[in-house]
Write a protein that holds these residues in place. Structure first.
Motif, mmCIF file in Angstrom:
data_model
loop_
_atom_site.group_PDB
_atom_site.id
_atom_site.type_symbol
_atom_site.label_atom_id
_atom_site.label_comp_id
_atom_site.label_asym_id
_atom_site.label_seq_id
_atom_site.Cartn_x
_atom_site.Cartn_y
_atom_site.Cartn_z
ATOM 1 N N GLY A 92 0.699 -1.274 0.393
ATOM 2 C CA GLY A 92 -0.105 -0.263 -0.344
ATOM 3 C C GLY A 92 0.764 1.443 0.106
ATOM 4 O O GLY A 92 1.687 1.223 0.205
ATOM 5 N N MET A 99 -3.259 -1.466 2.501
ATOM 6 C CA MET A 99 -4.279 -1.977 1.482
ATOM 7 C C MET A 99 -4.642 -3.345 1.179
ATOM 8 O O MET A 99 -5.759 -3.738 0.733
ATOM 9 C CB MET A 99 -4.323 -1.011 0.137
ATOM 10 C CG MET A 99 -4.854 0.562 1.045
ATOM 11 S SD MET A 99 -5.029 1.417 -0.799
ATOM 12 C CE MET A 99 -6.044 0.512 -2.102
ATOM 13 N N HIS A 178 -4.528 5.684 -4.373
ATOM 14 C CA HIS A 178 -4.209 4.808 -3.691
ATOM 15 C C HIS A 178 -4.254 3.545 -3.855
ATOM 16 O O HIS A 178 -3.120 2.579 -3.612
ATOM 17 C CB HIS A 178 -4.890 5.006 -2.125
ATOM 18 C CG HIS A 178 -4.545 6.000 -1.177
ATOM 19 N ND1 HIS A 178 -4.807 5.736 0.237
ATOM 20 C CD2 HIS A 178 -4.575 7.137 -1.415
ATOM 21 C CE1 HIS A 178 -4.672 6.488 0.497
ATOM 22 N NE2 HIS A 178 -3.989 7.451 0.192
ATOM 23 N N THR A 182 -0.845 0.856 -4.834
ATOM 24 C CA THR A 182 -0.975 -0.574 -4.016
ATOM 25 C C THR A 182 -0.543 -1.583 -5.704
ATOM 26 O O THR A 182 0.122 -2.058 -5.433
ATOM 27 C CB THR A 182 -2.541 -0.537 -3.379
ATOM 28 O OG1 THR A 182 -2.355 0.243 -2.576
ATOM 29 C CG2 THR A 182 -2.410 -2.025 -3.122
#
Length: 199
Positions: A92, A99, A178, A182
């Motif tokens: 992440g 994540m 995000h 990731t």
């Protein structure tokens, strides 16, 4: 010659997609564990038909990973096994470093299982999966990791593509930057491992 009970067991295992060697393993383990008869042993797997059926099915999947210890919880259900060598790989962005969690662990017979947690960067969306005897067994740790890795990459890419195609972005449950970060970190990790294997 096989009796009706053995045919019934084989039919159940085939429905559960057990291979021929796995079916033979289950039959052999049952014959070893059964003190007097397989039928009486299976009858001891619960106080009622539902407990006996579910516990027996669980036990067969325990065998798939080499687990033979039988323990029941206070409610009469077969307890899950204790996995060996569990390992978690976190991915992440810096602000949300877990994540994605790819989890692998080994059974007593050396076969591996994988699981994964996926968060999509928002407050209420995600998938969470723990180790399970019902998950597919893999011959080694790398194969188990690769399976969850491919699944996570696919799920994240699908979510990114879907969010980018919408005129209204669901920023509450999905954080596209995000998710992209990731995916990038996951690919970099795998590529770095490939590079190391060359030396």
């Amino acid at each position: 010659m096989k009796n009706s009970l053995e045919f019934g067991i084989e039919s159940l295992l085939e429905t559960c997609k057990f291979s021929k060697p796995e079916i033979e393993l289950v039959i052999n383990n049952l014959q070893i564990l059964a003190v007097d008869s397989v039928e009486n042993f299976l009858f001891s797997m619960g106080d009622d038909a539902r407990h006996r059926y579910e516990n027996t099915k669980d036990l067969f999947h325990h065998f798939r990973f080499g687990f033979e210890r039988i323990r029941f919880n206070p409610s009469g259900w077969l307890m899950p096994p204790i996995w060996l060598n569990p390992e978690v790989f976190n991915f992440g962005p810096t602000s949300d470093p877990d994540m994605v969690k790819i989890k692998v662990a080994m059974g007593k017979n050396g076969r591996w299982v994988s699981a994964q947690d996926i968060q999509y960067g928002g407050s209420g969306s995600g998938e969470y999966c723990g180790y399970s005897i019902y998950n597919k067994p893999y011959p080694d740790k790398q194969s188990a990791f690769d399976s969850s890795y491919a699944y996570c990459i696919e799920r994240l890419n699908n979510a990114i593509e879907k969010q980018e195609s919408l005129s209204y972005k669901d920023t509450t449950n999905f954080n596209v930057p995000h998710m992209k970060s990731t995916v990038k970190k996951m690919k970099e990790y795998v590529e770095s491992k490939k590079q190391l294997s060359l030396f």
